[in-house]
Motif scaffolding. Sequence first.
Motif, short mmCIF file in Angstrom:
data_model
loop_
_atom_site.label_atom_id
_atom_site.label_comp_id
_atom_site.label_asym_id
_atom_site.label_seq_id
_atom_site.Cartn_x
_atom_site.Cartn_y
_atom_site.Cartn_z
N ARG A 283 -19.15 -25.29 -33.77
CA ARG A 283 -19.31 -23.82 -33.79
C ARG A 283 -18.11 -23.13 -34.41
NH1 ARG A 283 -21.46 -22.83 -27.97
NH2 ARG A 283 -23.66 -23.26 -28.36
N LEU A 284 -16.93 -23.71 -34.18
CA LEU A 284 -15.71 -23.11 -34.73
C LEU A 284 -15.49 -23.49 -36.19
CD1 LEU A 284 -13.28 -23.65 -31.70
CD2 LEU A 284 -14.04 -21.45 -32.62
N THR A 347 -7.93 -20.59 -27.26
CA THR A 347 -6.74 -20.40 -28.10
C THR A 347 -7.10 -20.50 -29.58
OG1 THR A 347 -5.43 -21.36 -26.32
CG2 THR A 347 -4.36 -21.21 -28.47
N LEU A 348 -7.94 -21.48 -29.92
CA LEU A 348 -8.37 -21.62 -31.32
C LEU A 348 -9.13 -20.37 -31.78
CD1 LEU A 348 -9.51 -25.37 -31.46
CD2 LEU A 348 -7.59 -24.36 -32.72
N LYS A 349 -10.00 -19.86 -30.92
CA LYS A 349 -10.78 -18.67 -31.29
C LYS A 349 -9.86 -17.49 -31.53
CE LYS A 349 -15.07 -19.86 -28.99
NZ LYS A 349 -15.65 -19.95 -27.66
N ARG A 350 -8.87 -17.30 -30.68
CA ARG A 350 -7.93 -16.18 -30.87
C ARG A 350 -7.20 -16.34 -32.19
NH1 ARG A 350 -7.19 -16.83 -25.46
NH2 ARG A 350 -5.27 -18.02 -25.69
N TYR A 351 -6.76 -17.58 -32.45
CA TYR A 351 -5.99 -17.84 -33.67
C TYR A 351 -6.86 -17.58 -34.93
CZ TYR A 351 -3.20 -20.37 -37.13
OH TYR A 351 -2.45 -20.71 -38.23
N MET A 352 -8.12 -17.91 -34.82
CA MET A 352 -9.01 -17.75 -35.98
C MET A 352 -9.71 -16.38 -35.99
SD MET A 352 -10.85 -21.44 -35.80
CE MET A 352 -9.99 -22.95 -36.23
N HIS A 353 -9.35 -15.54 -35.01
CA HIS A 353 -9.98 -14.22 -34.88
C HIS A 353 -11.49 -14.32 -34.80
CE1 HIS A 353 -6.01 -12.70 -35.65
NE2 HIS A 353 -5.97 -13.37 -36.78
N LYS A 354 -11.99 -15.27 -34.01
CA LYS A 354 -13.44 -15.41 -33.89
C LYS A 354 -13.91 -14.81 -32.57
CE LYS A 354 -14.39 -19.10 -37.04
NZ LYS A 354 -15.26 -20.12 -37.47
#
Length: 354
Positions: A283-284, A347-354
């Motif tokens: 999904r990411l 954390t990955l979502k925040r970093y990727m602005h998702k």
Amino acid sequence: MGLNKNVVEKIRKVVPYVPGEQPQNTVIKLNTNENPYPPAPGVQKALREFEAHRLKLYPDPSASLLRDSLAEYYKVGPEQVFVGVGSDDVLSLCFLTFFNSEKPVLFPDITYSFYKVWAQLYRIPYECPMLDDNFCIRREDYYKENGGIIFPNPNAPTAVYEDLDFVEDILRHNQDVVVIVDEAYIDFAGRSAVELLDRYPNLLVVQTFSKARSMAGMRIGYAIGSPELIQYLNDVKYSFNSYTMNLPSIVCGVEAVKDKAYFEDTVRTIIETREWAKIELKRLGFSFPDAQANFIFAAHPQYEGKALFEALKQEQIYVRHWDGRRIGQYLRITVGTREEMKELFGTLKRYMHK
Ligand SMILES: *Cc1c(COP(=O)(O)O)cnc(C)c1O
């Protein structure tokens, strides 16, 4: 005053293996494929009840209690099992014992990086056939003359598992050398090459308590093979150090093997978390070879592996990253608890602005 060059000249020099970082107080540690769950309850009990006076005597040099319980578990003879201080100890002894030829030992270019270190340490010639573009081992690369073969199954850091037909094909083409299958992650994958032992006396299967059995801190590894191979391994071990495994490790190892239900339960939980984590990673936007271990080797088309690694580390989430042309884009992410994985994805979502 320093050493003079004549002294230095006579010293064996090696480039050591670099283990993953072992921060002692991290929030989330997904970098060295440890198990997020504790060992079987019987291990805790055995430790609590262990009487220190037993330490005054040397331990049993063959760790026979643990050897016998493993033999029973895998339905082989006790003379087919060798126990060592982590599988790193077992594998290192295997290199020294079985790879004693002028011909090169073969192992994949992308694999457990300790193999190269041992080959160099013991001055064993080696060649590293390239994995294909999907990070799979090309079986034909192992049909040529060689001094021995070793590969992990599932492979690390790719998590790619090859089925028993593949392993048997390699064995069929290599009956004149020792073939070692490093099954550190087999319990998260599929059938073990232990099934092939009856037909291939030159096969050695190496496993560990560090991953599926939650006992990386205890240091227990073992090899299963024909009585002849095990005898050769013992001869080298006893030429080195007789009392390698300490008594508490022997006692705790036996307890861990006894509790099959607990073992199967934690392995099942980790596999479930892994399958869910695969969906989340997709999904990411990550891609990865199908993971059959307790880790996933994943890359993102829009973010550098190194940058993601650093960004996660900033947030106290440790994963593993290596530089290198073919793998620099990838992160090796150990499957932790579901909560730990949620933190990772958040954390990955925040970093990727998702
Ligand atoms: C973790 C690992 C080992 C070593 O495990 P020990 O802790 O020394 O038992 C060996 N081979 C591979 C491929 C591993 O990933």
